[in-house]
Design an enzyme around this catalytic site. Structure first.
Site, short mmCIF file in Angstrom:
data_model
loop_
_atom_site.label_atom_id
_atom_site.label_comp_id
_atom_site.label_asym_id
_atom_site.label_seq_id
_atom_site.Cartn_x
_atom_site.Cartn_y
_atom_site.Cartn_z
N SER A 59 -9.12 -61.25 -5.32
CA SER A 59 -8.10 -60.54 -4.57
C SER A 59 -6.71 -60.78 -5.16
O SER A 59 -6.44 -60.41 -6.30
CB SER A 59 -8.17 -60.93 -3.09
OG SER A 59 -7.29 -60.19 -2.31
N ASP A 116 -2.87 -54.89 -3.31
CA ASP A 116 -3.18 -56.19 -3.89
C ASP A 116 -4.19 -56.02 -5.02
O ASP A 116 -4.55 -54.89 -5.39
CB ASP A 116 -3.66 -57.17 -2.82
CG ASP A 116 -4.99 -56.78 -2.19
OD1 ASP A 116 -5.45 -55.65 -2.41
OD2 ASP A 116 -5.57 -57.62 -1.47
N ASP A 140 -7.43 -56.41 -5.62
CA ASP A 140 -8.67 -55.65 -5.48
C ASP A 140 -8.50 -54.41 -4.62
O ASP A 140 -9.47 -53.74 -4.29
CB ASP A 140 -9.79 -56.54 -4.93
CG ASP A 140 -9.49 -57.11 -3.55
OD1 ASP A 140 -8.30 -57.23 -3.19
OD2 ASP A 140 -10.43 -57.45 -2.82
N ASP A 184 -7.86 -53.70 -1.57
CA ASP A 184 -8.32 -53.49 -0.19
C ASP A 184 -7.19 -53.61 0.81
O ASP A 184 -7.35 -53.29 1.98
CB ASP A 184 -9.48 -54.43 0.16
CG ASP A 184 -9.12 -55.91 0.08
OD1 ASP A 184 -8.02 -56.24 -0.42
OD2 ASP A 184 -9.94 -56.74 0.51
#
Length: 470
Positions: A103, A248, A250, A252
């Site tokens: 992440s 961010d 990743d 999500d």
């Protein structure tokens, strides 16, 4: 690692996922064991895997796939993707899934986010504890079990176009007025997904850092840190854009700034999206975690919906989404969950709702969002403490003496009055206490924040005199 008895994965396996430094804490051999343990624990006959742009991600994801296939699962690899694209693949293919990403963490980290078929979460209470135990035993030298099925296959499949089409089927953005949008991908996965999703939307995208680079050469891919949206804010003003979006690593999570470059709180975004979805689904349930603004449940009630307060963390919220049949859920960390997206979190769908809301009317975003930004708040303040439990207990005892306060223990300690509230909760991974405060006015906010912090920083010992009364 098979010759190291007593392997302890405490530092690697978190409350909701696996995350650690590569290769010191997570390497390909451990990834292979996690793949095998995932299949043994979930009983999955078929899984889907994906990975982000970190240099270590492809090899870790492939090792996981081999471990899963050795236990009899057929593996579909979708390659480079955002975490919400992995959730989409798991949901639409009805398969368990694993995403390799850390992440927003720095480049030396990597990790695994796992889900069951239909994008149902895998957390400590839903399989992750059992997976950890198996990996620890196998890493210490215990033999893996005989697989239930013959060797599984490993195949490739591209899901990006289907992911984009699904999102665009959920929100009408094709008739919005012309907008200029600055998007900061932070060298993360939205550099891949934003062009795919927005290419049919009649807006102008001004890209920042769309090159996929898991070393994060420009700034950390964590938009909740104000330092990481400075470039976005500057670009919004320079380009006279209508809004800015930051994702961010990743992709999500999505963070929003208005036409002035001012940050829009995730609580306000939650309230805005809740209002849109309640218009389409009257009377529905909307979830909000316990550190979102009081404005969120107020808006939901005013529009005839039912607000439900939850713990912080995606595995808890996804489980509650299923239990309550909620249409939507929002966290103050900028995670947004949608019933029509397999109850999973997707920053991209949240971004599309903000674009649709803005583009369907003439006002600037600062005016559109103003009714949802009702109360001043502290933001999250982290303090390192030697004994989080005893400090938390001391803060509880201190405020128990105040008239007119109520407390609850849903997640840490929440103390509330009609004019202010705070939540103080321990980190899942570090000796930290995380404080969030909200009040009806700035002076009250400052007094509550300072009093709680004084207690936390002195181990729960009150300073002379009270800074405020209940």
């Amino acid at each position: 690692m098979n010759d190291r008895p007593g392997v302890d994965l405490t530092a690697l396996v978190k409350a909701y996922d696996v995350r650690g430094i590569v290769p010191d804490q997570l390497d390909e051999e451990l990834a292979r064991l996690f793949g095998a343990a995932f299949v043994v624990t979930t009983g999955a006959d078929a899984i889907v895997t994906g990975h982000d742009m970190r240099p270590s991600s492809p090899a870790l994801a492939r090792a996981f796939a081999h471990g899963a296939a050795a236990q009899g699962a057929d593996v579909t690899e979708i390659g480079l993707c955002s975490t919400d694209e992995l959730y989409f693949a798991g949901g639409t293919l009805d398969r368990a899934g694993a995403m390799f990403t850390a992440s927003h963490n720095p480049a030396r980290y990597n990790g695994i986010k796992m889900c069951r078929a239909g994008a149902a979460p895998v957390g400590q209470d839903t399989g992750l504890r059992e997976i950890r135990t198996l990996v620890e035993r196998w890493a210490a030298g215990e033999r893996l079990p005989e697989p239930r099925r013959p060797q599984g296959s490993i195949s490739r499949r591209d899901m990006l176009d289907a992911y984009a089409a699904h999102l665009l089927s959920l929100v009408d953005v094709l008739a919005v007025r012309p907008l200029r949008i600055v998007v900061d991908a932070g060298n993360g996965m939205s550099g891949l997904t934003v062009p795919a999703v927005f290419r049919k939307v009649p807006v102008e995208i001004v890209p920042l850092y769309f090159e996929l680079d898991g070393t994060f050469p420009h700034h950390e891919a964590n938009p909740l840190d104000p330092a990481n949206i400075v470039d976005l804010q500057r670009a919004v003003r320079e380009h006279q854009a209508d809004l800015g979006l930051a994702f961010d690593g990743d992709a999500d999570r999505c963070f929003v700034v208005d036409e002035n470059g001012d940050a829009v709180t995730p609580s306000a975004v939650t309230a805005l999206i809740a209002a849109r979805l309640l218009a389409d689904h009257p009377g529905s349930t909307v979830l909000h975690n316990l550190i979102t603004s009081r404005a969120v449940p107020e808006v939901v009630r005013q529009l005839g919906g039912t607000p439900v307060r939850t713990r912080v963390g995606h595995s808890f919220i996804k489980a509650e989404m299923t239990r309550t049949h909620a249409v939507f859920g929002g966290e103050h960390s900028a995670h947004y969950y949608f019933r029509d997206f397999y109850n999973a979190d997707t920053g991209m769908l949240a971004a599309l709702h903000v674009v649709a809301a803005l583009g369907s009317q003439p006002r600037p975003l600062s005016e559109l969002i103003r009714p949802y930004q009702r109360y001043p708040s502290s933001g999250e303040i982290n303090t390192a403490v030697t004994d989080p439990s005893s400090t938390l207990a001391a803060v509880r005892d201190h405020f128990a003496a105040y008239d007119g306060t109520s407390t609850d223990d849903l997640d840490g300690l929440t103390v509330s009055t009609p004019t202010w509230w705070f939540n103080l909760r321990p980190s899942n991974t570090e000796p930290l206490l995380r404080l969030n405060v909200e009040a009806t006015d700035v002076p009250t906010l400052d007094r509550v924040r300072d009093e709680v912090l004084a207690l936390v920083r002195t181990g729960g010992m009150p300073s002379p005199g009270r800074a405020m009364e209940g």
